[in-house]
Design an enzyme around this catalytic site. Sequence first.
Site, short mmCIF file in Angstrom:
data_model
loop_
_atom_site.label_atom_id
_atom_site.label_comp_id
_atom_site.label_asym_id
_atom_site.label_seq_id
_atom_site.Cartn_x
_atom_site.Cartn_y
_atom_site.Cartn_z
N CYS A 1 -9.74 -7.96 22.90
CA CYS A 1 -10.51 -6.74 23.24
C CYS A 1 -10.42 -5.67 22.17
CB CYS A 1 -10.04 -6.17 24.59
SG CYS A 1 -8.44 -5.37 24.51
N CYS B 1 -4.89 -6.50 19.75
CA CYS B 1 -5.38 -7.55 20.66
C CYS B 1 -6.61 -8.21 20.03
CB CYS B 1 -5.74 -6.96 22.02
SG CYS B 1 -6.48 -8.19 23.12
N THR C 1 4.34 -10.84 -6.89
CA THR C 1 3.46 -11.74 -6.13
C THR C 1 3.28 -13.05 -6.88
OG1 THR C 1 1.28 -12.09 -5.14
CG2 THR C 1 1.37 -10.58 -7.02
N SER C 2 3.27 -14.16 -6.12
CA SER C 2 3.04 -15.46 -6.74
C SER C 2 1.56 -15.64 -7.06
CB SER C 2 3.51 -16.58 -5.82
OG SER C 2 2.78 -16.55 -4.61
N ASN D 1 7.69 -9.97 -12.78
CA ASN D 1 8.05 -11.09 -11.90
C ASN D 1 9.10 -11.93 -12.63
OD1 ASN D 1 8.00 -13.56 -10.31
ND2 ASN D 1 6.02 -12.90 -9.52
N HIS E 1 -3.19 -7.21 3.75
CA HIS E 1 -2.92 -8.18 4.83
C HIS E 1 -2.50 -7.50 6.12
CE1 HIS E 1 -2.26 -11.62 1.68
NE2 HIS E 1 -3.53 -11.44 1.96
N CYS F 1 -1.47 -7.45 26.29
CA CYS F 1 -2.48 -6.40 26.32
C CYS F 1 -2.88 -6.12 27.78
CB CYS F 1 -3.69 -6.87 25.52
SG CYS F 1 -5.01 -5.67 25.43
N CYS G 1 -5.70 -6.30 28.85
CA CYS G 1 -6.72 -7.29 29.21
C CYS G 1 -6.10 -8.65 29.56
CB CYS G 1 -7.75 -7.45 28.09
SG CYS G 1 -7.19 -8.42 26.69
P1 OAD Z 1 5.33 -15.11 -2.44
O1 OAD Z 1 6.53 -15.44 -1.63
O2 OAD Z 1 4.27 -16.15 -2.57
O3 OAD Z 1 5.78 -14.71 -3.91
C1 OAD Z 1 6.80 -13.80 -4.16
C2 OAD Z 1 6.91 -13.58 -5.64
O4 OAD Z 1 7.90 -12.59 -5.87
C3 OAD Z 1 7.31 -14.82 -6.46
O5 OAD Z 1 6.41 -14.98 -7.54
C4 OAD Z 1 8.71 -14.47 -6.96
O6 OAD Z 1 8.97 -15.01 -8.26
C5 OAD Z 1 8.66 -12.96 -6.99
N1 OAD Z 1 9.97 -12.27 -6.86
C6 OAD Z 1 11.07 -12.68 -6.19
N2 OAD Z 1 12.05 -11.76 -6.28
C7 OAD Z 1 11.55 -10.73 -6.99
C8 OAD Z 1 12.06 -9.47 -7.42
N3 OAD Z 1 13.30 -9.08 -7.11
N4 OAD Z 1 11.25 -8.66 -8.16
C9 OAD Z 1 9.99 -9.06 -8.47
N5 OAD Z 1 9.46 -10.22 -8.09
C10 OAD Z 1 10.21 -11.06 -7.37
O7 OAD Z 1 4.76 -13.72 -1.84
P2 OAD Z 1 3.30 -13.08 -2.03
O8 OAD Z 1 2.75 -13.37 -3.38
O9 OAD Z 1 3.41 -11.68 -1.61
O10 OAD Z 1 0.13 -13.66 3.41
O11 OAD Z 1 2.49 -13.90 -0.97
C11 OAD Z 1 1.18 -13.55 -0.73
C12 OAD Z 1 0.83 -13.81 0.68
O12 OAD Z 1 1.22 -15.13 1.05
C13 OAD Z 1 1.59 -12.95 1.70
O13 OAD Z 1 1.04 -11.68 1.86
C14 OAD Z 1 1.48 -13.76 2.95
C15 OAD Z 1 1.78 -15.13 2.37
O14 OAD Z 1 1.21 -16.21 3.01
C16 OAD Z 1 -0.18 -13.95 4.66
O15 OAD Z 1 0.67 -14.20 5.48
C17 OAD Z 1 -1.65 -13.89 4.95
ZN ZN Z 2 -6.82 -6.89 24.96
#
Ligand code: OAD
Ligand code: ZN
Length: 246
Positions: free
Chosen positions: A130, A127, A188-189, A213, A119, A148, A150
Site C-alpha cells: 500500500c 509497505c 565500492t566493488s 579502495n 539503494h 503494515c 493493511c
Molecule cells: P561490496 O561488498 O561489493 O564492495 C565493498 C568494497 O569495499 C570492496 O571493493 C572492498 O575492497 C572495499 N573495501 C573494504 N574495506 C575497505 C576500507 N576500509 N576502505 C575502503 N574500501 C574498502 O559493496 P558495494 O560495492 O557497496 O546492494 O556493493 C554494492 C551493492 O551490492 C550494495 O549496495 C548492495 C549489494 O548487493 C543491494 O543490496 C541492492
Molecule cells: Zn500496507
Amino acid sequence: MKNVYREASALISESEYAIALTGAGISAESGLDTFRGGGGLWEKFKPEEYATISAFRQNPKKCWDLFFAIGDIIDKAKPNLAHEVLAEWETKGLIKSVITQNVDSLHQRAGSKNVVEFHGSHAKLHCISCGYEMDSPSFETIKEIPNCKCGNVLKPAVVLFGEAIPHTALIASERETSRCDCLLVIGTSAQVAPASFIPFTVMSNGGKIIEINPEATPVSNISSLVIRGSSSEALPGINSYIRREN
Ligand code: OAD
Ligand code: ZN
C-alpha cells in the site's frame, strides 16, 4: 616519489563539481560488513534467498533475518573519519554531494547534507503493497516482524535485487553525475548496476576519477588516480594537504 594524497588534493581543489560515490567499504571501519569477499554478508546470507524482492514476497520472515542482522549493526555503528572528511568537504564546497549505495545513514550522521541514497535507507520501513512508510524503530527493540495496517509485512525501505532504484534517487544521481568533473569512488566493488555505470558516465563526460579502495575494481582502469588503501586513512591523508592549500 609520487604522493597520491597530494595529487588527490590537487585534483579535488582544481575541480568545479566534485562528488563522491560510496559503497560498503567506507562503512567497514564503522563495523559494518561489506557484501562481497571473504566474511562478507553475501557469504552468510545468500542474496537470492534473502535479498531479492521475489524472496521477500514468498517468505518475508526469512528476509527479516537479514534485516535484523543489518539493522542491529547499523544501530550500534558510528560514522568514521572517512564519513567525517566528506562532510567537512561538502561544508567547504569542495565536494557537492555524495551518492551512496549504503543504507546506513552514516553520511548524514557525520554531517553530509546532500546525500543521494541510491539503494534506499534502513532508517525507514515501507509497505510494498500500500506504500505506507514509517521511521524504523531501533532494531533491538523490535520483538516481532512488523506488519503494515493493511496486513502486509513491512520491509526496510532498501532496494532489494529485482526492485527499481527509487525515482528521486535516480533523478538526483543523474543530475549530479552529469555536472561532475571529478568523482571520488570510495569503497565500492562497482559490480552492481546501475550504480556501477556512474564512473563510466563521468569518464565519458571528460571527468577525472579518483578511486580509494584496498582492492582493484573495474573502475581502477578508468581512474586518473588510484589510492590502494582504506578510506579512513586515505581521506584524512588527502585532507591534510587540502587544509594546507585552502
Ligand atoms: P561490496 O561488498 O561489493 O564492495 C565493498 C568494497 O569495499 C570492496 O571493493 C572492498 O575492497 C572495499 N573495501 C573494504 N574495506 C575497505 C576500507 N576500509 N576502505 C575502503 N574500501 C574498502 O559493496 P558495494 O560495492 O557497496 O546492494 O556493493 C554494492 C551493492 O551490492 C550494495 O549496495 C548492495 C549489494 O548487493 C543491494 O543490496 C541492492
Ligand atoms: Zn500496507
